[in-house]
Motif scaffolding. Structure first.
Motif: not given
Length: 346
Positions: A241-245, A247-259
């Motif tokens: 999802p967009p990096y606008d909160d 929760r979204a940043w947590h997903k992008h940062r910590t998910q498999p394949g994330g940052w």
């Protein structure tokens, strides 16, 4: 080739990439983080491999930082906007045939500003549109790859080269699936080895798309080997999802394949890291629009991981499908300029 044609090529290439990147699994089963954002775990500082060229020599930053454009005057505008020269220019040659790929229009003054002293980030297909994975894996294209290596190295001997980038999203001709992953790795190895034969100092980038891919969920399965990869990097845009909160940043940062996943993977392999394409994408209704939080979070992550950063190139496309340019997104632009000062102060 004229400027209008080169712009069309860049737009079509990026449009395909962005549309496909948005098709990745968007289901968010990650619980929202509680309390303040967790900080990066303590790590020993990363030491670049011996012989690594000095980074940030034009901009004065800690790593090579620049922009993705196929037109020289737009690269110059970007440098003026940020008040610093660019260290690296992202470029995508025409890729219908090997003849098109090896046409040097993308090394001329129409594309690269006259007197430019930095390097390039070159996106190359694993095979041209009239080729195939089977042919590439057989080694039949090796002579062409060596010729490409010589062409790039003739002007930019330490350029970053991304063969078969974003292999984990569907509909790219070189997409990776569970069925062809070994063939992809073999084809990549042929491309890397032959490129280095033509340009021994070229830096080869293994470059999946950020997040769970929709052709290959775990892109580490496509990793072709430490001996043929110099840098590991991800492309990331403001959606899914967009990096606008938080929760979204947590997903992008910590998910498999994330940052953090790919940053840690690079560290575990003793490799440096890159963000060859990144940006807001106001042209998509599924994005965060003119979203300064995307800029703040991505640039903050890169700054936290400056020890492994090799390069970044902001995707400054202005066409309507994207509207990624900082010229078109004033809040993102201000966030970029503010974060750039944080980089400079590090």
């Amino acid at each position: 080739m004229g400027i209008r044609a080169t712009r069309a090529i860049a737009a079509c290439a990026a449009a395909a990439m962005l549309l496909l990147a948005g098709c990745a699994d968007d289901e968010d089963s990650t619980p929202a983080p509680s309390g303040p954002q967790a900080t990066q775990t303590s790590r020993a500082p990363f030491t670049p491999p011996p012989g690594t060229p000095k980074r940030g020599t034009q901009s004065g930053l800690a790593w090579d930082s620049g922009v993705f454009h196929n037109e020289a005057h737009l690269t110059q505008e970007f440098a003026h906007l940020r008040g610093r020269p660019v260290d690296v220019i992202g470029i995508a040659p025409t890729r219908d045939t090997w003849k098109d790929l090896l046409d040097s229009w993308w090394l001329t003054d129409n594309t690269i500003p006259p007197g430019y002293r930095g390097t390039l980030n070159v996106a190359l297909p694993l095979f041209p549109e009239d080729g195939s994975m089977e042919r590439a894996a057989s080694g039949a294209d090796d002579a062409k790859w060596e010729q490409m290596g010589r062409l790039i190295a003739s002007k930019y001997p330490t350029a970053y080269v991304r063969p078969g980038w974003e292999m984990n999203i569907e509909n790219w001709p070189w997409r990776v699936t569970e069925d062809n992953v070994e063939q992809y790795k073999t084809a990549f190895r042929h491309a890397s080895t032959a490129l280095k034969k033509g340009g021994p100092q070229l830096r080869i980038v293994f470059n999946p798309n950020e997040g769970k891919g929709n052709s290959l969920a775990d892109a580490t399965k496509a990793y072709p080997g430490d001996d043929v990869v110099d840098i590991i990097g991800i492309d990331a845009y403001d959606w899914s999802p967009p990096y606008d909160d938080e929760r979204a940043w947590h997903k992008h940062r910590t998910q498999p394949g994330g940052w953090d996943f790919w940053g840690d993977f690079a560290r575990s392999r003793g490799k440096m890291f890159a963000v060859p394409e990144w940006g807001v994408i106001a042209g998509s209704p599924d994005s965060g629009g003119d979203n300064p939080e995307f800029i703040n979070r991505v640039m903050g992550w890169m700054n936290e991981n400056a020890d492994i950063m090799a390069f970044d190139t902001y995707f400054d496309e202005r066409e309507d499908y994207c509207r990624c340019s900082l010229v078109q997104n004033p809040q993102a632009r201000q966030a970029y300029l503010t974060q750039l000062e944080n980089w400079a102060a590090k």
